[in-house]
Design a protein around this motif. Structure first.
Motif, PDB file in Angstrom:
ATOM      1  N   UNK A  53       5.356   1.485   4.508  1.00 49.65           N
ATOM      2  CA  UNK A  53       3.996   0.942   4.540  1.00 49.65           C
ATOM      3  C   UNK A  53       3.996  -0.556   4.253  1.00 49.65           C
ATOM      4  N   UNK A  54       4.806  -0.982   3.299  1.00 50.35           N
ATOM      5  CA  UNK A  54       4.893  -2.392   2.945  1.00 50.35           C
ATOM      6  C   UNK A  54       5.418  -3.209   4.129  1.00 50.35           C
ATOM      7  N   UNK A  55       6.385  -2.662   4.854  1.00 51.74           N
ATOM      8  CA  UNK A  55       6.923  -3.341   6.042  1.00 51.74           C
ATOM      9  C   UNK A  55       5.867  -3.408   7.138  1.00 51.74           C
ATOM     10  N   UNK A  56       5.178  -2.289   7.350  1.00 47.28           N
ATOM     11  CA  UNK A  56       4.188  -2.228   8.421  1.00 47.28           C
ATOM     12  C   UNK A  56       2.994  -3.145   8.180  1.00 47.28           C
ATOM     13  N   UNK A  57       2.488  -3.168   6.952  1.00 47.87           N
ATOM     14  CA  UNK A  57       1.253  -3.899   6.682  1.00 47.87           C
ATOM     15  C   UNK A  57       1.437  -5.270   6.060  1.00 47.87           C
ATOM     16  N   UNK A  58       2.599  -5.534   5.438  1.00 46.40           N
ATOM     17  CA  UNK A  58       2.791  -6.818   4.758  1.00 46.40           C
ATOM     18  C   UNK A  58       4.060  -7.533   5.207  1.00 46.40           C
ATOM     19  N   UNK A  59       4.777  -6.972   6.182  1.00 50.19           N
ATOM     20  CA  UNK A  59       6.043  -7.542   6.650  1.00 50.19           C
ATOM     21  C   UNK A  59       7.049  -7.725   5.523  1.00 50.19           C
ATOM     22  N   UNK A  60       7.000  -6.833   4.544  1.00 50.54           N
ATOM     23  CA  UNK A  60       7.943  -6.847   3.427  1.00 50.54           C
ATOM     24  C   UNK A  60       8.632  -5.486   3.394  1.00 50.54           C
ATOM     25  N   UNK A  61       9.827  -5.383   4.000  1.00 48.76           N
ATOM     26  CA  UNK A  61      10.489  -4.075   4.128  1.00 48.76           C
ATOM     27  C   UNK A  61      11.189  -3.625   2.850  1.00 48.76           C
ATOM     28  N   UNK A  62      10.438  -3.541   1.778  1.00 55.32           N
ATOM     29  CA  UNK A  62      10.982  -3.118   0.484  1.00 55.32           C
ATOM     30  C   UNK A  62       9.894  -2.351  -0.253  1.00 55.32           C
ATOM     31  N   UNK A  63      10.307  -1.480  -1.164  1.00 51.67           N
ATOM     32  CA  UNK A  63       9.289  -0.771  -1.936  1.00 51.67           C
ATOM     33  C   UNK A  63       8.598  -1.705  -2.917  1.00 51.67           C
ATOM     34  N   UNK A  64       7.427  -1.327  -3.317  1.00 45.72           N
ATOM     35  CA  UNK A  64       6.667  -2.001  -4.364  1.00 45.72           C
ATOM     36  C   UNK A  64       5.951  -0.906  -5.142  1.00 45.72           C
ATOM     37  N   UNK A  65       5.390  -1.245  -6.278  1.00 45.98           N
ATOM     38  CA  UNK A  65       4.775  -0.215  -7.109  1.00 45.98           C
ATOM     39  C   UNK A  65       3.479   0.336  -6.522  1.00 45.98           C
ATOM     40  N   UNK A  66       2.627  -0.540  -6.042  1.00 45.37           N
ATOM     41  CA  UNK A  66       1.311  -0.120  -5.550  1.00 45.37           C
ATOM     42  C   UNK A  66       0.887  -0.999  -4.377  1.00 45.37           C
ATOM     43  N   UNK A  67       0.218  -0.379  -3.435  1.00 49.20           N
ATOM     44  CA  UNK A  67      -0.389  -1.075  -2.303  1.00 49.20           C
ATOM     45  C   UNK A  67      -1.851  -0.672  -2.245  1.00 49.20           C
ATOM     46  N   UNK A  68      -2.670  -1.540  -1.689  1.00 53.25           N
ATOM     47  CA  UNK A  68      -4.088  -1.199  -1.534  1.00 53.25           C
ATOM     48  C   UNK A  68      -4.629  -1.797  -0.244  1.00 53.25           C
ATOM     49  N   UNK A  69      -5.552  -1.068   0.354  1.00 53.41           N
ATOM     50  CA  UNK A  69      -6.207  -1.485   1.586  1.00 53.41           C
ATOM     51  C   UNK A  69      -7.703  -1.317   1.423  1.00 53.41           C
TER      52      UNK A  69
END
Length: 170
Positions: A53-69
């Protein structure tokens, strides 16, 4: 008001639905909003899923703790618009939140905090993002962090920034 979708069985060890409801309700109430008028979707996944999801929506292909949309743009990050709640039988969608099990659990262990406390902080943080708050600039971060600290204090939780140097949410 919070629809929890569990994609990783490890989340079953946490009372995530209750925790998320409590955190979202506290955030909305703190801001003078009626919780019954809003809804949030929360996906609980693995680091691999969050990395996708981070790669798809933020161009950051790594995990992160939380995402929000956010469901909609709430205005300028330094002065978000106040959302208008829907009626209790047709609440206004605020947006979506995604949590990564591996990263969240590792952060809680590293900080010496109970996982539930850390997750509550992350859900409060993400809910503020859904409401238009941001931390891209120092002044925005100061506003957002002060809100987080106040909301967590109302829930009986300690200041996540005051007792662990350098902790910041991505």
């Amino acid at each position: 008001m919070v629809d929890v979708i569990v994609e990783d069985a490890r989340w079953e060890a946490v009372a995530l639905e209750t925790l998320a409801e409590t955190a979202v309700r506290a955030t909305l109430r703190h801001l003078g909003l009626a919780p019954a008028g809003f809804e949030v979707a929360l996906m609980a996944g693995s680091d691999a899923r969050i990395a996708e999801l981070n790669a798809e929506f933020r161009d950051k292909p790594a995990p992160t703790n939380v995402l929000s949309w956010p469901a909609r743009d709430m205005g300028a990050p330094e002065a978000p618009d106040t959302p208008v709640p829907g009626p209790a039988d047709d609440p206004e969608p605020l947006g979506d939140i995604a949590l990564a099990w591996d990263t969240c659990a590792a952060e809680a262990r590293a900080a010496g905090r109970p996982l539930a406390d850390h997750l509550t902080h992350l859900v409060v943080h993400a809910t503020l993002h859904l409401l238009g708050y941001d931390h891209a600039e120092d002044t925005q971060a100061a506003v957002m962090e002060s809100l987080e600290v106040a909301i967590l204090a109302q829930l009986g939780l300690p200041d996540p920034y005051g007792d662990v140097a350098g902790e910041r949410i991505a």
